[in-house]
Design an enzyme around this catalytic site. Structure first.
Site, PDB file in Angstrom:
ATOM      1  N   VAL A 293      46.308  48.882  64.119  1.00  0.00           N
ATOM      2  CA  VAL A 293      46.546  49.795  63.727  1.00  0.00           C
ATOM      3  C   VAL A 293      47.004  51.368  65.005  1.00  0.00           C
ATOM      4  CG1 VAL A 293      46.839  52.289  62.270  1.00  0.00           C
ATOM      5  CG2 VAL A 293      45.435  49.612  61.563  1.00  0.00           C
TER       6      VAL A 293
ATOM      7  N   GLY B 296      46.607  51.614  52.452  1.00  0.00           N
ATOM      8  CA  GLY B 296      47.374  51.661  53.879  1.00  0.00           C
ATOM      9  C   GLY B 296      48.481  52.195  53.518  1.00  0.00           C
TER      10      GLY B 296
ATOM     11  N   ILE C  71      50.665  53.353  50.823  1.00  0.00           N
ATOM     12  CA  ILE C  71      50.906  54.644  49.550  1.00  0.00           C
ATOM     13  C   ILE C  71      50.211  56.363  49.925  1.00  0.00           C
ATOM     14  CG2 ILE C  71      50.397  54.290  47.496  1.00  0.00           C
ATOM     15  CD1 ILE C  71      50.069  51.392  47.288  1.00  0.00           C
TER      16      ILE C  71
ATOM     17  N   GLY D  11      48.156  35.092  58.520  1.00  0.00           N
ATOM     18  CA  GLY D  11      47.391  36.695  58.701  1.00  0.00           C
ATOM     19  C   GLY D  11      47.201  37.671  57.664  1.00  0.00           C
TER      20      GLY D  11
ATOM     21  N   GLU E 111      41.042  37.097  56.835  1.00  0.00           N
ATOM     22  CA  GLU E 111      40.621  36.705  58.164  1.00  0.00           C
ATOM     23  C   GLU E 111      39.976  35.382  58.563  1.00  0.00           C
ATOM     24  OE1 GLU E 111      39.285  40.049  59.787  1.00  0.00           O
ATOM     25  OE2 GLU E 111      40.365  41.654  59.809  1.00  0.00           O
TER      26      GLU E 111
ATOM     27  N   LYS F 133      37.191  51.380  49.160  1.00  0.00           N
ATOM     28  CA  LYS F 133      38.124  52.198  49.152  1.00  0.00           C
ATOM     29  C   LYS F 133      37.560  52.548  47.098  1.00  0.00           C
ATOM     30  CE  LYS F 133      41.174  48.923  51.432  1.00  0.00           C
ATOM     31  NZ  LYS F 133      41.888  47.856  51.331  1.00  0.00           N
TER      32      LYS F 133
ATOM     33  N   GLY G 275      48.345  46.345  57.542  1.00  0.00           N
ATOM     34  CA  GLY G 275      49.296  46.120  58.265  1.00  0.00           C
ATOM     35  C   GLY G 275      49.544  46.902  59.151  1.00  0.00           C
TER      36      GLY G 275
HETATM   37  P1  NAP Z   1      41.911  45.926  65.467  1.00  0.00           P
HETATM   38  O1  NAP Z   1      42.977  45.563  65.501  1.00  0.00           O
HETATM   39  O2  NAP Z   1      40.282  44.751  65.509  1.00  0.00           O
HETATM   40  O3  NAP Z   1      41.447  47.427  66.484  1.00  0.00           O
HETATM   41  C1  NAP Z   1      40.521  47.583  66.959  1.00  0.00           C
HETATM   42  C2  NAP Z   1      39.990  48.325  68.062  1.00  0.00           C
HETATM   43  O4  NAP Z   1      39.077  49.032  68.415  1.00  0.00           O
HETATM   44  C3  NAP Z   1      39.821  46.700  68.970  1.00  0.00           C
HETATM   45  O5  NAP Z   1      40.396  47.446  70.120  1.00  0.00           O
HETATM   46  C4  NAP Z   1      38.476  46.377  69.399  1.00  0.00           C
HETATM   47  O6  NAP Z   1      38.145  46.284  70.665  1.00  0.00           O
HETATM   48  C5  NAP Z   1      38.432  48.443  70.116  1.00  0.00           C
HETATM   49  N1  NAP Z   1      37.535  48.505  69.592  1.00  0.00           N
HETATM   50  C6  NAP Z   1      36.135  48.427  69.010  1.00  0.00           C
HETATM   51  N2  NAP Z   1      34.689  48.722  69.459  1.00  0.00           N
HETATM   52  C7  NAP Z   1      34.626  50.194  69.852  1.00  0.00           C
HETATM   53  C8  NAP Z   1      34.700  50.880  70.873  1.00  0.00           C
HETATM   54  N3  NAP Z   1      33.054  51.563  70.594  1.00  0.00           N
HETATM   55  N4  NAP Z   1      35.187  52.321  71.864  1.00  0.00           N
HETATM   56  C9  NAP Z   1      36.629  51.428  71.875  1.00  0.00           C
HETATM   57  N5  NAP Z   1      37.078  50.558  71.026  1.00  0.00           N
HETATM   58  C10 NAP Z   1      36.538  50.302  70.310  1.00  0.00           C
HETATM   59  O7  NAP Z   1      41.631  46.545  64.123  1.00  0.00           O
HETATM   60  P2  NAP Z   1      42.942  47.459  62.817  1.00  0.00           P
HETATM   61  O8  NAP Z   1      43.169  46.814  62.539  1.00  0.00           O
HETATM   62  O9  NAP Z   1      43.635  47.999  63.992  1.00  0.00           O
HETATM   63  O10 NAP Z   1      41.337  48.229  62.353  1.00  0.00           O
HETATM   64  C11 NAP Z   1      41.017  49.623  62.922  1.00  0.00           C
HETATM   65  C12 NAP Z   1      40.857  50.395  61.454  1.00  0.00           C
HETATM   66  O11 NAP Z   1      41.744  50.733  60.712  1.00  0.00           O
HETATM   67  C13 NAP Z   1      39.647  50.028  60.587  1.00  0.00           C
HETATM   68  O12 NAP Z   1      38.454  50.909  60.251  1.00  0.00           O
HETATM   69  C14 NAP Z   1      40.682  49.212  59.743  1.00  0.00           C
HETATM   70  O13 NAP Z   1      39.713  49.248  58.414  1.00  0.00           O
HETATM   71  C15 NAP Z   1      41.220  50.655  59.156  1.00  0.00           C
HETATM   72  N6  NAP Z   1      41.991  50.215  58.504  1.00  0.00           N
HETATM   73  C16 NAP Z   1      42.973  48.560  58.772  1.00  0.00           C
HETATM   74  C17 NAP Z   1      44.476  47.945  58.362  1.00  0.00           C
HETATM   75  C18 NAP Z   1      45.588  47.032  58.834  1.00  0.00           C
HETATM   76  O14 NAP Z   1      46.144  46.554  58.020  1.00  0.00           O
HETATM   77  N7  NAP Z   1      45.170  46.207  60.127  1.00  0.00           N
HETATM   78  C19 NAP Z   1      44.921  48.394  57.317  1.00  0.00           C
HETATM   79  C20 NAP Z   1      43.657  50.237  56.750  1.00  0.00           C
HETATM   80  C21 NAP Z   1      43.106  50.465  57.694  1.00  0.00           C
HETATM   81  P3  NAP Z   1      37.695  44.851  70.468  1.00  0.00           P
HETATM   82  O15 NAP Z   1      39.629  44.216  69.761  1.00  0.00           O
HETATM   83  O16 NAP Z   1      37.149  44.047  71.566  1.00  0.00           O
HETATM   84  O17 NAP Z   1      36.702  44.643  69.580  1.00  0.00           O
END
Ligand code: NAP
Length: 423
Positions: free
Chosen positions: A14, A134, A136, A187, A190, A205, A302
């Site tokens: 994100v 997401g 919406i 993808g 998980e 949610k 996404g």
């Molecule tokens: P992600 O791809 O895992 O990205 C999170 C990033 O934050 C990773 O690079 C992680 O590093 C880093 N991180 C973790 N702990 C940290 C810390 N203490 N200090 C600094 N950086 C740190 O996750 P994402 O999918 O982008 O999701 C991010 C948030 O958005 C989550 O809360 C998720 O629930 C929410 N969200 C995601 C989606 C989606 O489709 N992906 C949709 C809606 C909401 P490491 O990889 O090294 O741990």
């Protein structure tokens, strides 16, 4: 043109998409608002992300504190996920007088009460559009578009992974494990898919929607949550024959001051638009007064679609139009045992004369009346499925009846029960 500086914690799916979209759509944003959003710094604990930040034209740090302490940063955008230390960073940022945008549903479901009350005390804004469904724009629609409406009922397909699995099972006539593998290969799930398939992500949610619509932050362990791992292809096919689809629904209803909140696989009539929500789409169906019935459908996850929700929050807050933090209300959560519903029940029974009579006797002794019975396969002495639809019955009675029926010698294997919602 007003310049607003933001700091992003978490350069993952994100985070990276937000930076790219901010750049790609900056012209559109400045034509629509007198704003220029500048990413002052981005932070990730993985120092190798420095390269990505450089490519995106952003300065990088691995210390979230650096962003929180930076007096030039107006808004902290938390996109790292997890509960700790994300919650600490958000609280510190609020205490330092910064506004916050987060997509972190797990954190808000767990600590939303403290975070929002701190934001209120500090007179700060929190944007959380991306935490539910997401792309919406549901949070803004409810909090602003429906500000004068009572939300009587919410039925949500809030998790794309489980919707995809159920959709694929029905469409390709494959079992749960095969559909899960497909979701993982694409993808959409998980490698450890527990949060999605056991309904926990949808639960997070639902907690946020409960606060938004009713002012109540419920304790997660008070909400009945059932995932889809026990849904078999057999049930999906029988449901289809009965003109239903099985969907994982997050449900909220408020009646006479009592909140009925649950996440459960549900039989939804094929006449209802929610039953047609395919693949990994999310959808939310609201019963409101006076606006009536409303349906939202779209990309629930996404990085790229979700970036739109995050940017919408950044722009609202930067324009001084952050969402007002609503007052909390007292709420009584209904115990699932007291809930009433119609049920789909499947027994695996030996094909013997008198089996149906034994089952019916137990059901009727617990005031459960049968609306229809289907037993298509006849195979004398062998195990065959018997499908029953009940009239409305108490959950507690249905549980008791099934325990008793499952202990009969003619019943082979645990019975299945799935609630039917007449939306
Ligand atoms: P992600 O791809 O895992 O990205 C999170 C990033 O934050 C990773 O690079 C992680 O590093 C880093 N991180 C973790 N702990 C940290 C810390 N203490 N200090 C600094 N950086 C740190 O996750 P994402 O999918 O982008 O999701 C991010 C948030 O958005 C989550 O809360 C998720 O629930 C929410 N969200 C995601 C989606 C989606 O489709 N992906 C949709 C809606 C909401 P490491 O990889 O090294 O741990």
């Amino acid at each position: 043109m007003k310049i607003k500086k933001i700091g992003i914690i978490g350069l993952g799916h994100v985070g990276e998409a937000v930076i790219k979209s901010l750049r790609k759509y900056s012209g559109l944003i400045s034509r629509r608002t007198p704003l220029k959003i500048v990413v002052k710094k981005v932070c990730d604990k993985d120092k190798a992300k420095r390269k990505i930040a450089k490519k995106l034209g952003c300065s990088f740090t691995s210390s979230p504190q650096e962003l929180i302490d930076d007096p030039q940063i107006d808004i902290i955008v938390e996109l790292m996920g997890g509960i700790k230390p994300a919650g600490d960073f958000i609280q510190e940022a609020l205490k330092k007088g910064k506004d916050v945008v987060t997509a972190n549903k797990a954190l808000l479901a767990t600590s939303g009460k403290q975070i929002f009350s701190l934001a209120k005390r500090k007179n700060r804004s929190i944007g959380f559009e991306a935490s539910v469904c997401g792309a919406i724009p549901l949070i803004k629609s409810i909090s602003q578009g429906l500000v004068s409406c009572e939300v009587k009922k919410i039925y949500g397909i809030l998790n794309g992974t489980t919707n995809y699995i159920l959709y694929k099972m029905a469409k390709e006539r494959i079992d749960f494990k095969q559909a899960l593998r497909q979701a993982q290969d694409n993808g959409l799930a998980e490698r450890s898919p527990y949060l999605d398939i056991e309904g926990k992500d949808a639960l997070h949610k639902l907690c946020i929607l409960s606060y938004l619509c009713y002012g109540v932050w419920p304790l997660q362990n008070k909400i009945y949550t059932e995932g889809i791992s026990k849904i078999s292809l057999l049930d999906i096919l029988y449901a289809q024959e009965l003109n239903y689809r099985i969907k994982l629904l997050a449900i909220a209803k408020k009646e006479k001051g009592v909140l009925d909140l649950r996440v459960q696989p549900t039989l939804v009539s094929m006449e209802h638009p929610l039953s047609h929500v395919s693949l990994a789409y999310n959808a939310v169906y609201l019963h409101t007064q006076p606006a009536g019935e409303l349906l939202f459908r779209g990309e629930g996850a996404g990085g790229v679609p979700t970036s739109s929700a995050v940017i919408s929050d950044i722009v609202s807050i930067a324009s001084g139009k952050g969402m007002a933090i609503r007052d909390e209300e007292k709420g009584v959560i209904q115990n699932i045992k007291d809930a009433r519903a119609r049920y789909y029940i499947r027994f695996m029974a030996q094909d013997h004369p008198g089996v149906l009579a034994k089952i019916s006797k137990i059901l009727s002794s617990l005031n459960i009346s049968i609306a229809s019975v289907t037993q298509k396969e006849r195979n004398k002495g062998r195990v065959v499925p018997i499908i029953m639809l009940t009239h409305e019955a108490r959950e507690d009675s249905v549980r008791k009846a099934l325990t008793e029926i499952d202990s009969l010698g003619v019943i082979k294997g645990p019975s299945q029960r799935i609630r039917i919602e007449d939306l």
